[in-house]
Enzyme design. Structure first.
Site, PDB file in Angstrom:
ATOM      1  N   HIS A   6     -12.555   6.955 -41.536  1.00  0.00           N
ATOM      2  CA  HIS A   6     -11.422   6.340 -41.858  1.00  0.00           C
ATOM      3  C   HIS A   6     -10.621   6.846 -43.102  1.00  0.00           C
ATOM      4  CE1 HIS A   6     -12.240   4.251 -38.253  1.00  0.00           C
ATOM      5  NE2 HIS A   6     -13.219   3.296 -38.799  1.00  0.00           N
ATOM      6  N   LYS A  13      26.108  27.228 -26.342  1.00  0.00           N
ATOM      7  CA  LYS A  13      27.437  26.265 -26.531  1.00  0.00           C
ATOM      8  C   LYS A  13      27.924  26.332 -24.942  1.00  0.00           C
ATOM      9  CE  LYS A  13      31.858  25.440 -28.422  1.00  0.00           C
ATOM     10  NZ  LYS A  13      32.816  25.541 -29.514  1.00  0.00           N
TER      11      LYS A  13
END
Length: 509
Positions: A270, A135
């Site tokens: 595929h 922070k």
């Protein structure tokens, strides 16, 4: 003199990092095992309790949760009131924090670990300090990764800790704590679909490109690795896998998991099976799979559920393939296959039990999540709805076809004989078109007269049954459930075809 607090479970590179900090005029404070590790290596460091004036208590559960630590991290240096408060309470600012957390992940990966053991490995003080430091990243250098030690020392030595560099460390810290909390939340959660879905993955590597060269991509693996995964496969030969390789290989592993009872070969292209073959040996299984479709497999993937032997390798070697996956390769088989520079050879320990876990698919603005389709039917699950009854041979072929069709993209139609696919129709928006495509591939096969047909979802009308029967099919399995089921049953009876309902749909989108 500046002050650094070091408290880490991963002690890689820590001694050199601490020495580098001291050379750059940092005082080191530390806790517990880290303090012992440093002092035994001759690194001068103070205990945190010397700073706080308060001892570690509750078996170490409380040691850094103290105002003299968190105020030292959170005070904004340009805020005169903050700095006055520190001075009034005799608090020295902490300018660098290096923390990585209790090994929760390593704990839950252990066999037979107890609930109490896991709870004791939930870090409280570490995340609290990291969040305080992150922070206040404008004033505090926050470090969670030992791999960053060298670059941080270099920046400190050059007095070049830019806003962007600090922001990078800040973001990395919050990713670190978020992933840690996600692991804990997922481990403790029993709800199948909780109100908050927390997922975390670890980056494995960058890909050269994604599905197409204009797309960037990277590989991320589950934080808790799964043994049966293409991402855990051992690459014996060949370069790293591409985005499409990974997707196809994953589909191949999912498919063959349903066929572990006999030697089986799946050829795949595929994300759709091109051919599936089962036989008494892996070589004969290859023969069946290759015969099922000797064209589509060009440039595809082969997965085998038994060790690849010399005879099988000699046959596979004649085909251009991207990847071969198997539980192992004999030395002779490996030597033959490894002659092809660009062929990847991968080993994965086979299984017939996929994990019960959720599948997550991204959509614009969110994700859809579902349980994996792990259902595998057998003959006892089928209902014969036609007047004609299946023979034992037809039932066996129908079970095989039903296993296989669930791995074909919807709309899916699969024609098979015993232990072998003959024709596959995949991904068509119209089911009858999938039927016609499957027949186009199957009709030239020499054992077509024994063929059966499987559909992943119900026939919306009787045209598919009619077409199949008129082209030689004697038995069909489909889920049933259409408002026009009676029409399909009537057509089957008219043409003398066995029609079986599985009562289970297997859409695959």
């Amino acid at each position: 003199m500046k002050r650094a607090l070091l408290s880490v479970s991963d002690k890689r590179g820590l001694i050199d990092f601490a020495k580098g900090l001291i050379e750059n005029n940092y005082e080191i404070i530390s806790t517990g095992g880290t303090l012992k590790f440093l002092t035994e290596a001759g690194v001068k460091a103070k205990a945190v309790e010397e700073i706080t004036g308060f001892p570690e208590i509750l078996d170490g559960r409380v040691k850094t949760l103290h105002p003299k630590i968190h105020a030292a991290l959170l005070a904004k240096r340009e805020n005169s009131e903050h700095m006055k408060t520190l001075k009034d309470h005799d608090i020295t600012p902490i300018d660098l924090l290096a923390v990585n957390l209790y090994p929760f992940k390593e704990t839950i990966e252990k066999k037979d670990v107890s609930y109490d053991q896991t709870i004791e490995n939930i870090d409280i003080g570490g995340p609290s300090m990291l969040r305080s430091a992150a922070k206040n990243a404008r004033d505090v250098i926050v470090v969670v990764d030992p791999d960053d030690y060298d670059s941080i020392l270099k920046e400190i030595a050059n007095d070049d800790l830019s806003h962007d560099f600090r922001r990078h460390l800040q973001a990395k810290t919050f990713r670190h704590t978020a992933a840690y909390d996600a692991l804990i939340a997922n481990y403790l959660s029993k709800e199948e679909y909780p109100e908050k879905l927390t997922v975390t993955y670890d980056k494995d590597f960058d890909l050269r490109y994604g599905e197409n060269p204009n797309q960037t991509a990277a590989v991320y693996a589950d934080a808790i690795p799964k043994a049966y995964s293409i991402l855990q496969a051992k690459i014996l030969h060949g370069k790293k896998l591409s985005y499409n390789n990974i997707k196809d290989a994953d589909a191949a592993l999912r498919t063959i998991a349903d066929f572990q009872d006999q030697p089986t070969v799946v050829t795949l292209k595929h994300m759709n099976p091109a051919g599936i073959g089962q036989a008494i040996t892996i070589e004969k299984a290859w023969d069946k799979a290759f015969y099922a479709d000797d064209i589509s497999i060009f440039g595809g993937i082969v997965v085998l559920n038994r060790e690849v032997d010399l005879a099988t390798a000699q046959k596979i070697h004649t085909i251009f393939l991207e990847i071969i996956i198997a539980p192992g390769f004999s030395e002779e088989a490996y030597q033959i296959l490894a002659k092809k520079k660009n062929l990847r050879l991968l080993t994965v320990a086979m299984t017939n039990t996929l994990p019960k876990e959720l599948e997550l698919t991204s959509v614009l603005g969110g994700a859809v999540v579902q349980e994996m389709d792990r259902l595998v039917e057998n003959a006892a699950d089928f209902e014969v709805v036609s007047s004609a009854k299946p023979t034992d041979e037809q039932l066996e072929a129908l079970v095989f076809a039903q296993k296989a069709v669930k791995h074909v993209k919807s709309n899916a139609i699969l024609i098979a004989a015993q232990g072998q696919t003959l024709g596959i129709g995949a991904g068509q928006p119209n089911r009858i078109d999938s039927v016609k495509i499957a027949f186009k591939h199957a009709e030239a096969k020499k054992n077509f007269d024994q063929a059966v047909l499987a559909s992943d979802a119900f026939f919306p009308m009787d045209d598919s049954v009619e077409f199949a029967a008129e082209h030689g099919i004697k038995a069909i399995v489909e889920p049933g459930g259409s408002i026009k089921d009676k029409d399909s049953i009537a057509m089957a009876d008219k043409l003398g075809v066995v029609l079986v309902f599985s009562h289970n749909r297997h859409f695959r989108h």
